[in-house]
Scaffold this motif. Structure first.
Motif, PDB file in Angstrom:
ATOM      1  N   GLU A 163       0.834  -1.193   0.000  1.00  0.00           N
ATOM      2  CA  GLU A 163       0.000   0.000   0.000  1.00  0.00           C
ATOM      3  C   GLU A 163       0.875   1.251   0.000  1.00  0.00           C
ATOM      4  N   SER A 164       0.332   2.353  -0.515  1.00  0.00           N
ATOM      5  CA  SER A 164       1.129   3.573  -0.670  1.00  0.00           C
ATOM      6  C   SER A 164       1.667   4.108   0.655  1.00  0.00           C
ATOM      7  N   ASP A 165       0.938   3.882   1.763  1.00  0.00           N
ATOM      8  CA  ASP A 165       1.419   4.401   3.043  1.00  0.00           C
ATOM      9  C   ASP A 165       2.512   3.543   3.652  1.00  0.00           C
ATOM     10  N   ARG A 166       2.850   2.445   2.969  1.00  0.00           N
ATOM     11  CA  ARG A 166       3.986   1.612   3.396  1.00  0.00           C
ATOM     12  C   ARG A 166       5.154   1.734   2.418  1.00  0.00           C
ATOM     13  N   VAL A 167       5.111   2.735   1.548  1.00  0.00           N
ATOM     14  CA  VAL A 167       6.245   3.050   0.670  1.00  0.00           C
ATOM     15  C   VAL A 167       7.065   4.134   1.354  1.00  0.00           C
ATOM     16  N   ILE A 168       8.332   3.832   1.620  1.00  0.00           N
ATOM     17  CA  ILE A 168       9.185   4.736   2.386  1.00  0.00           C
ATOM     18  C   ILE A 168      10.428   5.067   1.571  1.00  0.00           C
ATOM     19  N   LEU A 169      10.596   6.327   1.280  1.00  0.00           N
ATOM     20  CA  LEU A 169      11.719   6.797   0.482  1.00  0.00           C
ATOM     21  C   LEU A 169      12.864   7.186   1.409  1.00  0.00           C
ATOM     22  N   TYR A 170      14.075   6.752   1.078  1.00  0.00           N
ATOM     23  CA  TYR A 170      15.233   7.056   1.933  1.00  0.00           C
ATOM     24  C   TYR A 170      16.412   7.515   1.094  1.00  0.00           C
ATOM     25  N   GLY A 171      17.158   8.457   1.626  1.00  0.00           N
ATOM     26  CA  GLY A 171      18.398   8.865   0.983  1.00  0.00           C
ATOM     27  C   GLY A 171      19.149   9.838   1.859  1.00  0.00           C
ATOM     28  N   ALA A 172      20.436   9.965   1.578  1.00  0.00           N
ATOM     29  CA  ALA A 172      21.297  10.901   2.300  1.00  0.00           C
ATOM     30  C   ALA A 172      22.053  11.753   1.301  1.00  0.00           C
ATOM     31  N   SER A 173      22.246  13.019   1.623  1.00  0.00           N
ATOM     32  CA  SER A 173      22.936  13.967   0.752  1.00  0.00           C
ATOM     33  C   SER A 173      22.196  14.058  -0.584  1.00  0.00           C
ATOM     34  N   LYS A 174      22.837  13.710  -1.706  1.00  0.00           N
ATOM     35  CA  LYS A 174      22.133  13.735  -2.991  1.00  0.00           C
ATOM     36  C   LYS A 174      20.939  12.787  -2.957  1.00  0.00           C
ATOM     37  N   GLY A 175      21.116  11.638  -2.320  1.00  0.00           N
ATOM     38  CA  GLY A 175      20.009  10.708  -2.183  1.00  0.00           C
ATOM     39  C   GLY A 175      18.896  11.281  -1.319  1.00  0.00           C
ATOM     40  N   GLY A 176      19.275  12.059  -0.305  1.00  0.00           N
ATOM     41  CA  GLY A 176      18.281  12.727   0.516  1.00  0.00           C
ATOM     42  C   GLY A 176      17.488  13.736  -0.290  1.00  0.00           C
ATOM     43  N   SER A 177      18.165  14.388  -1.235  1.00  0.00           N
ATOM     44  CA  SER A 177      17.476  15.304  -2.146  1.00  0.00           C
ATOM     45  C   SER A 177      16.423  14.547  -2.938  1.00  0.00           C
TER      46      SER A 177
END
Length: 351
Positions: free
Chosen positions: A198-212
């Protein structure tokens, strides 16, 4: 010379410029560029153009027309056409990396035998350790390699490459891919659907450029994707002034200035979230802190959890990610298990 290769010499660029790179015949898959007087150990087309300001427009024109540096020697650099990469790069042809219909390169690992998942963690790549290296791997740096060990069972991890720009496109719209956001959103959405997430269990992660990247797609999402953005680059000014535009954002490669792109998305958010779906992690010891905090203040209070690490051992931007990994993983696990964060601005050093 093979018909699939054309060759240019930087020493004669003024007299015989490459001109309109877009006019190169479609049968050509490689451009070889002789370094000439710029030749030397460790040299490549990126490093040469970064120092020789008169050559920067040449590099910008190449990447904007989809030509990316993939190999170099002291006296020669070779660029490959973007649409030839899936048939050429051994990490794709071997099956290590995958490519979707829009040409987005990715990997997907699923912690289940039936290819279903309880949550989808989407990882956006930070800058490579050697960000101006000739290898195509600079576009798909495998940061937080141990992420799987920090996650509960039953989660899937989607890693997305950032093949755009000179050293990366920040997953943002560019002259080469003005529809970049739509491309990446399509990959995330189709992957989640195929896994039954489900869409509320999609979690985007990144740091620095990935955080952007994580923050960009969290802000642009209209289906409630959550994001953990660690010390994201949300303004181009710092790297342009302090590092001689090492991210190549001052020219005409990108369609938007980050401060405008992120600001407009933040201002357009509706204050209808019942719990935070944005987690921003930073440090007052990061030179990006001021820019990040200003953007966070434009985001809806109810939708945001802002964490400022009190770790005194952080002394620069590159140290924020490794020293906050446990915090980031903890937030991902909370969300992936269906729990909520509280709206917060946690900063023990705040006046």
């Amino acid at each position: 010379m093979s018909e699939s290769i054309v060759r240019y010499d930087l020493d004669h660029f003024a007299e015989s410029p490459m001109g309109n790179v877009a006019s190169i015949d479609e049968s050509v898959n490689f451009i070889q560029i002789a370094h000439g007087k710029h030749a030397g150990e460790g040299q490549n087309f990126i490093r040469i153009c970064a120092k020789a300001r008169e050559l920067r427009p040449l590099m910008e024109e190449c990447v904007s027309d989809g030509w990316f540096l993939y190999k170099s020697s002291p006296d020669l650099s070779t660029l490959v056409r973007a649409d030839f990469v899936p048939r050429f790069w051994h990490r794709i042809t071997s099956g290590e990396f995958s490519v979707d219909e829009a040409g987005t390169i990715y990997t997907l690992s699923v912690d289940s035998s039936d290819r279903r998942a309880r949550a989808l963690i989407v990882v956006f790549s930070s800058m490579a350790e050697t960000f101006d290296d000739a290898s195509l791997s600079r576009f798909f740096y495998q940061n937080f390699r141990s992420l799987g060990k920090h996650l509960d069972s039953g989660f899937a991890v989607l890693r997305i490459a950032d093949m755009d720009g000179v050293v990366g496109g920040f997953y943002a719209p560019t002259r080469f891919a003005p529809d970049r956001i739509a491309r990446v959103e399509s990959l995330i959405a189709s992957t989640a659907e195929s896994l039954g997430v489900e869409s509320d269990r999609v979690i985007l992660y990144g740091a620095s450029k990935g955080g952007s990247g994580a923050l960009l797609y969290g802000l642009s999402s209209r289906v409630g994707w959550k994001c953990v953005a660690v010390d994201p680059v949300v303004d181009d000014v710092y790297y342009e002034s302090a590092y001689n535009d090492s991210h190549w954002t001052a020219g005409n490669i990108f369609l938007h200035r980050k401060v405008d792109l992120y600001g407009s998305l933040a201002d357009g958010l509706l204050e209808d979230d019942s719990a935070p779906r944005f987690a921003v992690v930073t440090s007052r010891r990061s030179p990006l802190f001021s820019q990040i905090s200003k953007l966070a203040q434009r985001m809806p209070v109810e939708a945001t959890a802002f964490f400022v690490s009190p770790d005194p051992s952080i002394s620069q931007h590159s140290e924020v990610c490794p020293k906050t990994m446990r915090l980031a993983a903890g937030i991902m696990n909370v969300w992936a298990n269906g729990m909520d964060l509280r709206p917060s601005w946690i900063d023990s050093e705040r006046d």
